[in-house]
Write a protein that holds these residues in place. Structure first.
Motif, PDB file in Angstrom:
ATOM      1  N   LEU A 143      -0.055   0.076 -63.713  1.00 52.63           N
ATOM      2  CA  LEU A 143      -0.503  -1.205 -64.247  1.00 52.63           C
ATOM      3  C   LEU A 143       0.121  -2.350 -63.468  1.00 52.63           C
ATOM      4  N   GLY A 144      -0.700  -3.305 -63.046  1.00 46.14           N
ATOM      5  CA  GLY A 144      -0.208  -4.521 -62.406  1.00 46.14           C
ATOM      6  C   GLY A 144      -0.366  -5.689 -63.363  1.00 46.14           C
ATOM      7  N   VAL A 145       0.717  -6.400 -63.639  1.00 46.35           N
ATOM      8  CA  VAL A 145       0.700  -7.497 -64.607  1.00 46.35           C
ATOM      9  C   VAL A 145       0.901  -8.831 -63.901  1.00 46.35           C
ATOM     10  N   GLY A 180       0.499  -1.173 -55.000  1.00 44.56           N
ATOM     11  CA  GLY A 180       0.166   0.101 -55.640  1.00 44.56           C
ATOM     12  C   GLY A 180      -0.450   0.013 -57.023  1.00 44.56           C
ATOM     13  N   ALA A 181      -0.670  -1.199 -57.536  1.00 42.39           N
ATOM     14  CA  ALA A 181      -1.310  -1.319 -58.861  1.00 42.39           C
ATOM     15  C   ALA A 181      -2.737  -0.782 -58.796  1.00 42.39           C
ATOM     16  N   GLN A 182      -3.144  -0.125 -59.873  1.00 46.76           N
ATOM     17  CA  GLN A 182      -4.512   0.437 -59.952  1.00 46.76           C
ATOM     18  C   GLN A 182      -5.355  -0.210 -61.049  1.00 46.76           C
ATOM     19  N   VAL A 183      -4.693  -0.867 -61.997  1.00 49.57           N
ATOM     20  CA  VAL A 183      -5.353  -1.595 -63.089  1.00 49.57           C
ATOM     21  C   VAL A 183      -4.606  -2.910 -63.239  1.00 49.57           C
ATOM     22  N   LEU A 196     -10.003  -4.221 -58.265  1.00 50.10           N
ATOM     23  CA  LEU A 196      -9.403  -3.298 -59.236  1.00 50.10           C
ATOM     24  C   LEU A 196      -9.965  -3.569 -60.626  1.00 50.10           C
ATOM     25  N   PRO A 197      -9.971  -2.572 -61.519  1.00 55.10           N
ATOM     26  CA  PRO A 197     -10.348  -2.835 -62.907  1.00 55.10           C
ATOM     27  C   PRO A 197      -9.423  -3.908 -63.489  1.00 55.10           C
ATOM     28  N   PHE A 198     -10.004  -4.884 -64.171  1.00 54.36           N
ATOM     29  CA  PHE A 198      -9.233  -5.968 -64.795  1.00 54.36           C
ATOM     30  C   PHE A 198      -9.519  -5.933 -66.291  1.00 54.36           C
ATOM     31  N   ILE A 199      -8.474  -5.768 -67.096  1.00 56.33           N
ATOM     32  CA  ILE A 199      -8.647  -5.699 -68.550  1.00 56.33           C
ATOM     33  C   ILE A 199      -8.691  -7.124 -69.088  1.00 56.33           C
ATOM     34  N   ASP A 200      -9.828  -7.499 -69.641  1.00 57.82           N
ATOM     35  CA  ASP A 200     -10.063  -8.874 -70.086  1.00 57.82           C
ATOM     36  C   ASP A 200      -9.492  -9.077 -71.495  1.00 57.82           C
ATOM     37  N   MET A 201      -8.451  -9.880 -71.571  1.00 58.88           N
ATOM     38  CA  MET A 201      -7.752 -10.131 -72.831  1.00 58.88           C
ATOM     39  C   MET A 201      -8.657 -10.792 -73.878  1.00 58.88           C
ATOM     40  N   ILE A 202      -9.491 -11.723 -73.436  1.00 56.69           N
ATOM     41  CA  ILE A 202     -10.384 -12.435 -74.363  1.00 56.69           C
ATOM     42  C   ILE A 202     -11.385 -11.440 -74.957  1.00 56.69           C
ATOM     43  N   ALA A 203     -11.928 -10.564 -74.117  1.00 54.71           N
ATOM     44  CA  ALA A 203     -12.929  -9.594 -74.572  1.00 54.71           C
ATOM     45  C   ALA A 203     -12.341  -8.601 -75.563  1.00 54.71           C
ATOM     46  N   VAL A 204     -11.149  -8.034 -75.256  1.00 52.97           N
ATOM     47  CA  VAL A 204     -10.595  -7.019 -76.152  1.00 52.97           C
ATOM     48  C   VAL A 204     -10.162  -7.648 -77.482  1.00 52.97           C
ATOM     49  N   THR A 205      -9.698  -8.900 -77.430  1.00 53.07           N
ATOM     50  CA  THR A 205      -9.269  -9.577 -78.663  1.00 53.07           C
ATOM     51  C   THR A 205     -10.477  -9.937 -79.530  1.00 53.07           C
ATOM     52  N   THR A 206     -11.537 -10.415 -78.898  1.00 55.58           N
ATOM     53  CA  THR A 206     -12.766 -10.722 -79.641  1.00 55.58           C
ATOM     54  C   THR A 206     -13.296  -9.475 -80.320  1.00 55.58           C
ATOM     55  N   GLU A 207     -13.296  -8.373 -79.603  1.00 51.41           N
ATOM     56  CA  GLU A 207     -13.777  -7.082 -80.143  1.00 51.41           C
ATOM     57  C   GLU A 207     -12.996  -6.721 -81.407  1.00 51.41           C
ATOM     58  N   ALA A 208     -11.681  -6.871 -81.353  1.00 53.62           N
ATOM     59  CA  ALA A 208     -10.844  -6.534 -82.506  1.00 53.62           C
ATOM     60  C   ALA A 208     -11.096  -7.489 -83.675  1.00 53.62           C
ATOM     61  N   ALA A 242      -2.351  -2.752 -76.047  1.00 55.93           N
ATOM     62  CA  ALA A 242      -2.969  -1.492 -76.471  1.00 55.93           C
ATOM     63  C   ALA A 242      -4.045  -1.045 -75.485  1.00 55.93           C
ATOM     64  N   ALA A 243      -4.824  -2.006 -74.995  1.00 55.71           N
ATOM     65  CA  ALA A 243      -5.884  -1.681 -74.027  1.00 55.71           C
ATOM     66  C   ALA A 243      -5.279  -1.191 -72.706  1.00 55.71           C
ATOM     67  N   CYS A 244      -4.149  -1.760 -72.316  1.00 52.86           N
ATOM     68  CA  CYS A 244      -3.478  -1.329 -71.075  1.00 52.86           C
ATOM     69  C   CYS A 244      -2.981   0.104 -71.208  1.00 52.86           C
ATOM     70  N   VAL A 245      -2.395   0.416 -72.362  1.00 52.91           N
ATOM     71  CA  VAL A 245      -1.897   1.785 -72.598  1.00 52.91           C
ATOM     72  C   VAL A 245      -3.064   2.769 -72.508  1.00 52.91           C
ATOM     73  N   LYS A 246      -4.172   2.405 -73.161  1.00 46.40           N
ATOM     74  CA  LYS A 246      -5.347   3.287 -73.168  1.00 46.40           C
ATOM     75  C   LYS A 246      -5.891   3.484 -71.745  1.00 46.40           C
ATOM     76  N   ALA A 247      -5.921   2.418 -70.952  1.00 51.53           N
ATOM     77  CA  ALA A 247      -6.496   2.499 -69.602  1.00 51.53           C
ATOM     78  C   ALA A 247      -5.610   3.239 -68.626  1.00 51.53           C
ATOM     79  N   CYS A 248      -4.308   3.211 -68.861  1.00 51.11           N
ATOM     80  CA  CYS A 248      -3.392   3.738 -67.847  1.00 51.11           C
ATOM     81  C   CYS A 248      -2.802   5.107 -68.163  1.00 51.11           C
ATOM     82  N   ARG A 249      -2.971   5.592 -69.398  1.00 51.06           N
ATOM     83  CA  ARG A 249      -2.387   6.911 -69.710  1.00 51.06           C
ATOM     84  C   ARG A 249      -3.388   8.045 -69.502  1.00 51.06           C
TER      85      ARG A 249
END
Length: 220
Positions: free
Chosen positions: A5-7, A71-74, A94-106, A213-220
């Motif tokens: 994960l790259g932050v 070396g980041a992959q996400v 690289l895949p980018f986890i969109d914070m606005i999208a995952v929060t709206t979904e929740a 939570a989305a980062c954990v799901k994407a990277c494990r």
């Protein structure tokens, strides 16, 4: 093996450190090796996202490139407001986890249709679009409460997470619920540093928690 994960962090530093702690806490692990490898660029020198968006976007693109090359992959970025400036980040491929999208979904997952948002004006604009796209209505702070919200964020950035800004954030959350919000989004990563879920009479959806939570799901 999981993904690295790259932050893109530092906006602000306290919120990024809290986010990294959440990723660690949300990872099911029995030993060190079960955790995610994280490369973090905690860069507080990113220009102001509201006042200098072009310069900020260019710097975020460079940060994403360096993380990819290291070396980041996400990629993920625990700053809601900066999600208006992701073009350069997405260009690195690289895949980018969109914070606005995952929060709206929740926020809409339980069927709520009036969603309160505690955010900067820039973050609020992003949530307005994503919530409307999901058929929900945003409930905004109005009048002097808008400046009060920014004062709370500035307090956290200056190291003040004391009772003054905490009481003010509780009041702002209550104002959204009073205006009809069925769910409240903590749509700025500084908000959860001042506000606990049990202090809000409606469900509180924490954008930093959802991204972690989305980062954990994407990277494990």
């Amino acid at each position: 093996m999981g993904k690295v994960l790259g932050v893109l962090g530092g906006m602000g530093p306290a919120a990024t450190v809290a986010f990294l702690a959440r990723v660690q806490a949300l990872t099911p692990a029995e030993q060190d090796q079960d955790h995610i490898r994280i490369l973090a660029d905690i860069n507080p020198q990113v220009p102001d996202r509201q006042r200098a968006p072009d310069a900020a976007e260019a710097m975020l693109g460079r940060m994403a490139m360096r993380l990819r090359d290291a070396g980041a992959q996400v990629l993920a970025m625990p700053c809601n407001t900066a999600h208006a400036l992701t073009a350069g980040i997405r260009k690195v491929g690289l895949p980018f986890i969109d914070m606005i999208a995952v929060t709206t979904e929740a926020a809409v997952a339980g069927g709520a249709r009036k969603i309160g948002v505690l955010a900067t004006p820039g973050g609020e604009a992003l949530y307005t679009r994503t919530l409307q796209a999901r058929g929900a209505k945003i409930v905004r702070l109005t009048g002097a409460d808008r400046e009060a919200m920014m004062a709370c964020i500035r307090a956290v950035k200056a190291g003040d997470t004391g009772e003054g800004p905490r009481a003010e954030m509780r009041r702002l959350a209550a104002a959204l619920v009073g205006a009809g919000a069925e769910v409240v989004i903590a749509g700025c990563t500084e908000v959860p540093l001042l506000l606990e879920a049990e202090e809000v009479s409606a469900p509180l959806v924490d954008s930093a928690e959802e991204l972690a939570a989305a980062c954990v799901k994407a990277c494990r």
